[in-house]
Design a protein around this motif. Structure first.
Motif, short mmCIF file in Angstrom:
data_model
loop_
_atom_site.label_atom_id
_atom_site.label_comp_id
_atom_site.label_asym_id
_atom_site.label_seq_id
_atom_site.Cartn_x
_atom_site.Cartn_y
_atom_site.Cartn_z
N ALA A 150 -0.14 5.53 3.85
CA ALA A 150 -0.30 6.30 5.13
C ALA A 150 0.48 7.24 5.52
O ALA A 150 0.78 8.17 5.93
CB ALA A 150 -0.32 5.15 6.31
N ALA A 151 2.11 6.58 5.03
CA ALA A 151 3.32 7.48 5.60
C ALA A 151 3.15 8.88 4.82
O ALA A 151 3.61 9.83 5.38
CB ALA A 151 4.34 6.91 4.92
N TYR B 146 -0.50 0.26 1.22
CA TYR B 146 -1.35 1.11 2.23
C TYR B 146 -0.31 1.84 3.30
O TYR B 146 -0.62 2.78 3.52
CB TYR B 146 -2.29 0.18 2.91
N GLU B 147 0.97 1.12 3.44
CA GLU B 147 1.71 1.67 4.60
C GLU B 147 2.47 2.96 3.86
O GLU B 147 2.47 3.87 4.49
CB GLU B 147 2.60 0.56 4.97
N THR B 148 2.72 2.73 2.58
CA THR B 148 3.13 4.07 1.96
C THR B 148 2.16 5.12 1.81
O THR B 148 2.62 6.11 1.94
CB THR B 148 3.88 3.51 0.23
N LYS C 173 0.01 -4.88 1.47
CA LYS C 173 0.13 -4.11 2.97
C LYS C 173 1.23 -2.84 2.44
O LYS C 173 0.92 -1.62 3.04
CB LYS C 173 0.79 -5.00 3.96
N GLU C 174 2.28 -3.15 1.81
CA GLU C 174 3.29 -2.18 1.58
C GLU C 174 2.56 -1.03 0.90
O GLU C 174 2.77 0.29 1.25
CB GLU C 174 4.20 -2.48 0.66
N TRP D 147 -6.83 -7.32 6.99
CA TRP D 147 -5.39 -6.81 7.00
C TRP D 147 -4.55 -7.89 7.24
O TRP D 147 -3.61 -8.06 6.57
CB TRP D 147 -5.24 -5.94 8.00
N ARG E 267 0.56 11.21 6.57
CA ARG E 267 1.22 11.67 7.80
C ARG E 267 2.33 12.61 7.55
O ARG E 267 2.16 13.72 7.98
CB ARG E 267 2.13 10.60 8.27
#
Length: 200
Positions: A32-33, A28-30, A25-26, A17, A36
Motif C-alpha cells: 500500500a505504501a 500488504y502495508e508495504t 500484514k506488513e 485482516w 501511495r
C-alpha cells in the motif's frame, strides 16, 4: 460471499485482516505504501506537465487537500445517502463514504454518457435516445449489469408516453369537434407528421 451486501463484505474483510499475523500484514502495508508513493509521483508528473485538473475546479469539486466537499458534487448528497440505505445491511454512512459514492456515481454517469453520445454519432444523430443507453449497456461489458433494468424502465416510459399521446389525441379531437366540425385541428401531433412520411 456471493450475493452478500456491502456491510457483510466489509465485516468479513475486517475479520480476515484481524486474523493475519503481523508479518503477513506488513506485506500488504508495504504494498500500500508503494502504491501511495507511485500515485504521488504520477500526480506530480501530470502537474508538471500541466495536464492535472486544477484543484477546486467546478468539475472536480476537490479542495487543495484533495478532499471533496458537497458543493463540488453534481448529484444530491442526501438522495445518494437514501439510495445507499435501501440496502438492508447499510445501517449508516459517514460523510466521507457518502461523498465517495456520490463522486464515483458522477464519474460513472459521465463515462456512460460519453459512450451514449458516441453511439448516437455512429447513427449520424445529435439527439440521444433511450435505446442508445440500452445499446451501450448491451455492448459494453462494464455497463451490462444495467441492461435488464434499463429495458424495463424504457418499456415503462414508452407505455406512459403512449398513454399521454392517446389522451392528447382524444382531447384534441374533442376540441376540434366543438370548434365547428369539419375544420382542421388547431395543432397536430408530432407523430402525425411521421405518419405522413411513412404513408407517402
Amino acid at each position: 460471499y456471493q450475493g452478500e451486501g456491502v456491510a457483510a463484505l466489509s465485516k468479513a474483510t475486517g475479520e480476515l485482516w484481524k486474523g493475519l499475523q503481523p508479518a503477513e500484514k506488513e506485506v500488504y502495508e508495504t504494498q500500500a505504501a508503494r502504491e501511495r508513493e507511485k500515485y504521488r509521483m504520477d500526480k506530480q508528473r501530470l502537474i508538471d506537465a500541466g495536464v492535472w485538473p486544477e484543484s477546486g475546479g467546478g468539475s472536480g469539486g476537490a479542495n487543495d487537500a484533495g478532499e471533496y466537499d458537497e458543493e463540488g458534487i453534481l448529484f444530491p448528497i442526501g438522495r445518494i445517502r437514501k439510495i445507499c440505505k435501501l440496502d438492508g445491511d447499510v445501517k449508516g454512512m459517514s460523510k466521507e463514504a457518502t461523498l465517495l459514492v456520490a463522486k464515483a456515481t458522477e464519474l460513472f454517469a459521465s463515462k456512460l454518457g460519453s459512450e451514449v453520445v458516441t453511439m448516437a454519432q455512429m447513427s449520424n444523430r445529435r439527439k440521444l435516445l433511450p435505446d442508445d443507453v440500452v445499446e451501450v449497456c448491451s455492448m459494453k461489458e462494464r455497463f451490462m449489469f444495467l441492461k435488464d433494468d434499463l429495458q424495463d424502465l424504457i418499456h415503462e416510459q414508452k407505455e406512459v408516453q403512449k398513454e399521454k399521446e392517446n389522451e392528447k389525441a382524444s382531447s384534441g379531437g374533442s376540441r376540434s369537434d366543438k370548434s365547428g366540425g369539419g375544420g382542421k385541428p388547431t395543432s397536430a401531433s408530432l407523430l402525425s407528421y411521421f405518419g405522413k412520411v411513412h404513408n407517402d
